[in-house]
Write an enzyme that holds these catalytic residues in place. Structure first.
Site, PDB file in Angstrom:
ATOM      1  N   ASN A   5      22.011 109.797  88.584  1.00  0.00           N
ATOM      2  CA  ASN A   5      21.876 108.480  87.951  1.00  0.00           C
ATOM      3  C   ASN A   5      20.496 107.859  88.103  1.00  0.00           C
ATOM      4  O   ASN A   5      20.185 106.875  87.449  1.00  0.00           O
ATOM      5  CB  ASN A   5      22.948 107.516  88.482  1.00  0.00           C
ATOM      6  CG  ASN A   5      22.947 107.438  89.986  1.00  0.00           C
ATOM      7  OD1 ASN A   5      22.795 108.455  90.648  1.00  0.00           O
ATOM      8  ND2 ASN A   5      23.108 106.255  90.533  1.00  0.00           N
ATOM      9  N   GLY A  71      20.988 112.759  97.701  1.00  0.00           N
ATOM     10  CA  GLY A  71      20.368 112.716  99.023  1.00  0.00           C
ATOM     11  C   GLY A  71      20.111 111.304  99.492  1.00  0.00           C
ATOM     12  O   GLY A  71      20.072 110.358  98.713  1.00  0.00           O
ATOM     13  N   TYR A 134      17.635 114.500 108.720  1.00  0.00           N
ATOM     14  CA  TYR A 134      17.161 114.821 107.368  1.00  0.00           C
ATOM     15  C   TYR A 134      16.551 116.234 107.357  1.00  0.00           C
ATOM     16  O   TYR A 134      16.912 117.067 106.520  1.00  0.00           O
ATOM     17  CB  TYR A 134      16.140 113.767 106.930  1.00  0.00           C
ATOM     18  CG  TYR A 134      15.689 113.902 105.495  1.00  0.00           C
ATOM     19  CD1 TYR A 134      16.391 113.281 104.471  1.00  0.00           C
ATOM     20  CD2 TYR A 134      14.569 114.649 105.159  1.00  0.00           C
ATOM     21  CE1 TYR A 134      15.995 113.398 103.145  1.00  0.00           C
ATOM     22  CE2 TYR A 134      14.158 114.775 103.838  1.00  0.00           C
ATOM     23  CZ  TYR A 134      14.870 114.156 102.836  1.00  0.00           C
ATOM     24  OH  TYR A 134      14.468 114.284 101.526  1.00  0.00           O
ATOM     25  N   ILE A 167       7.720 112.491  96.491  1.00  0.00           N
ATOM     26  CA  ILE A 167       7.927 112.203  95.066  1.00  0.00           C
ATOM     27  C   ILE A 167       8.191 110.704  94.941  1.00  0.00           C
ATOM     28  O   ILE A 167       8.956 110.140  95.740  1.00  0.00           O
ATOM     29  CB  ILE A 167       9.138 113.005  94.516  1.00  0.00           C
ATOM     30  CG1 ILE A 167       9.017 114.504  94.860  1.00  0.00           C
ATOM     31  CG2 ILE A 167       9.299 112.781  93.015  1.00  0.00           C
ATOM     32  CD1 ILE A 167       7.815 115.220  94.288  1.00  0.00           C
TER      33      ILE A 167
END
Ligand code: NDP
Length: 228
Positions: A5, A71, A134, A167
């Site tokens: 999404n 994530g 993580y 990113i």
């Protein structure tokens, strides 16, 4: 495609659609973007992924390409990471990827063709202070992808990992500014990546051009962590 999404997942969904694929996405919160079959699915709810897979299969047939992308960011040093946080991060990244592959495999076996793409992270291979859960979950995705490569390769199914650097998405913006800038100085291209740049790599691994690539890690990182 899980977590389709926003951010990288949404860019992947657009890119796969532009390459002619019928795309289904999962989302967890809010309203999904238009243009895709969208199924609400929280990876940490026990049966949600199986239900989502049923809805998608009913509407579009069994998926032949799956992308484990959902994530969360989590910044706590290893010694201060509580069990609940540890479990949530591992469930969201690693267990969800495992269950996605499991849920999709029968359709891929029937088709004798399939593509499994797991979105990991460069820090899964370099380690990163303050990101124990993580990095651990992202590193373990490689073990999963490589075992799937061995088990499913004989059936025409590939399984690969993409390792993004920093990113520019909400997830990366959520990290404290200092570590983010430190990552920039360690990135030879001296800029953050875009979701579209990760999406292009996913399309490559999902396509016929990548038919002889399995068990690989493809970094999309501007050179951050290169050589690992
Ligand atoms: P975003 O925060 O922009 O998007 C995260 C996505 O994951 C959203 O779609 C979110 O859904 C979904 N998600 C989170 N938790 C759950 C859950 N429990 N169940 C279902 N869906 C969930 O992050 P990015 O686009 O940046 O990240 C995408 C992937 O790329 C992640 O796996 C991340 O670790 C990885 N990555 C990102 C990097 C970066 O610098 N951005 C670097 C390296 C890897 P919702 O909006 O509904 O919460």
């Amino acid at each position: 495609m899980t977590g389709g999404n926003r951010g990288i997942g949404l860019a992947i969904a657009h890119a796969l659609a532009e390459s002619g694929r019928r795309v289904a996405i999962t989302y967890r919160l809010g309203e999904p973007p238009p243009g895709f079959l969208a199924v609400r699915c929280d990876m940490n709810e026990k049966t949600a992924l199986d239900r989502a897979m049923e809805v998608v299969t009913e509407a579009q047939g069994a998926p032949e390409i799956v992308v484990a992308n959902a994530g969360i960011s989590h910044s706590t040093v290893a010694t201060a990471t509580g069990r609940a946080a540890w479990k949530e991060v591992l469930d969201t990244h690693l267990t969800a990827a495992f269950r996605l592959a499991q849920a999709a495999v029968s359709g891929m076996l029937a088709a004798r063709w399939g593509r499994i793409v797991l979105i990991s992270s460069v820090v899964g291979f370099t380690g990163s202070p303050g990101q124990a859960a993580y990095t651990t979950s992202k590193a373990a995705m490689l073990g999963l992808a490589r075992t799937l490569s061995w088990e499913l390769g004989p059936h025409g199914i590939t399984s690969n990992v993409i390792a993004p650097g920093v990113i520019d998405t909400r997830l990366a913006q959520g990290n404290r500014p200092k570590p983010r800038d430190q990552f920039l100085t360690m990135t030879p291209l001296r800029r953050y990546g875009t979701p579209e740049e990760v999406a292009a790599a996913v399309c490559f691994l999902a396509g016929e051009e990548a038919s002889y690539i399995t068990g690989a890690v493809l970094p999309v990182s501007g050179g951050l962590g290169m050589g690992l």
